[in-house]
Design an enzyme around this catalytic site. Structure first.
Site, PDB file in Angstrom:
ATOM      1  N   ASN A  25      65.138   5.942  66.765  1.00 55.02           N
ATOM      2  CA  ASN A  25      65.637   5.295  68.108  1.00 55.02           C
ATOM      3  C   ASN A  25      65.245   6.617  69.321  1.00 55.02           C
ATOM      4  O   ASN A  25      65.818   6.205  70.581  1.00 55.02           O
ATOM      5  CB  ASN A  25      67.154   5.208  68.438  1.00 55.02           C
ATOM      6  CG  ASN A  25      67.619   4.270  67.076  1.00 55.02           C
ATOM      7  OD1 ASN A  25      68.405   4.565  66.232  1.00 55.02           O
ATOM      8  ND2 ASN A  25      66.991   2.805  67.185  1.00 55.02           N
ATOM      9  N   ILE A  72      65.382   7.947  74.914  1.00 55.71           N
ATOM     10  CA  ILE A  72      66.433   7.572  73.906  1.00 55.71           C
ATOM     11  C   ILE A  72      66.699   6.475  74.117  1.00 55.71           C
ATOM     12  O   ILE A  72      66.965   5.620  75.258  1.00 55.71           O
ATOM     13  CB  ILE A  72      67.543   8.515  74.036  1.00 55.71           C
ATOM     14  CG1 ILE A  72      67.380   9.900  73.994  1.00 55.71           C
ATOM     15  CG2 ILE A  72      68.610   8.180  73.150  1.00 55.71           C
ATOM     16  CD1 ILE A  72      68.273  11.040  74.529  1.00 55.71           C
ATOM     17  N   CYS A  73      66.489   5.502  73.007  1.00 58.04           N
ATOM     18  CA  CYS A  73      66.875   3.891  73.163  1.00 58.04           C
ATOM     19  C   CYS A  73      68.485   4.112  72.713  1.00 58.04           C
ATOM     20  O   CYS A  73      68.802   4.062  71.736  1.00 58.04           O
ATOM     21  CB  CYS A  73      66.250   3.185  72.209  1.00 58.04           C
ATOM     22  SG  CYS A  73      66.563   1.460  72.485  1.00 58.04           S
ATOM     23  N   LEU A  74      69.427   3.857  73.612  1.00 59.87           N
ATOM     24  CA  LEU A  74      70.904   3.697  73.287  1.00 59.87           C
ATOM     25  C   LEU A  74      71.506   2.680  74.242  1.00 59.87           C
ATOM     26  O   LEU A  74      71.233   2.689  75.517  1.00 59.87           O
ATOM     27  CB  LEU A  74      71.355   5.106  73.661  1.00 59.87           C
ATOM     28  CG  LEU A  74      72.908   5.307  73.237  1.00 59.87           C
ATOM     29  CD1 LEU A  74      73.110   5.423  71.916  1.00 59.87           C
ATOM     30  CD2 LEU A  74      73.378   6.691  73.972  1.00 59.87           C
TER      31      LEU A  74
END
Length: 146
Positions: free
Chosen positions: A78, A84-86
């Site tokens: 992620n 950051i993929c959140l």
């Protein structure tokens, strides 16, 4: 709430709660960029690592999402480079606190979101999981030991 008032509220909350999500750092009043360090969770391949994260507050914060940058190289599905993929960043809500997002990042290090991969490590994660874990431990030793 003004930008300055909100950042100061976030700063106080961060200083109070930073130990609960294994962070260190001491942002000063008026800082527009925070430099913090997050410890890798003990129950993860990132254990023993110290990961640098920067948080930048845009001019229209809190209406605009703060920019979180992962400054330490990491093998994680992620995280791609500094990005950051959140979900709380991708679907930002101005009521979400910086401490909440940091807590989510900490939890993500233990439990990656397989449904939202963001890096080239997803194939390794899905098809050669032990190799993925080895690579994550190796990169932690190489890049995250301060």
């Amino acid at each position: 709430m003004s930008r300055f008032t909100r950042i100061e509220k976030e700063r106080k909350e961060f200083l109070e709660w930073k130990d609960s999500f294994s962070c260190s750092g001491n942002p000063k009043i008026g800082d527009n960029i925070w430099k913090i360090v997050m410890d890798g969770p003990v129950d993860s391949p990132y254990a023993g690592g110290k990961f640098k994260i920067e948080i930048e507050f845009p001019g229209n914060y809190p209406n605009d999402c703060p920019i979180f940058s992962f400054k330490t190289k990491i093998c994680h599905i992620n995280i791609n480079g500094e990005h950051i993929c959140l979900s709380s960043l991708n679907n930002y809500d101005p009521n979400t606190s910086i401490s909440d997002i940091l807590c989510q990042i900490f939890m993500m290090l233990t439990s990656p979101n397989e449904n939202s991969p963001y890096s080239t490590y997803i194939d390794l994660y899905n098809n050669h999981h032990e190799e993925y874990l080895r690579k994550a431990r190796e990169m932690t030793r190489e890049y995250a030991i301060l």
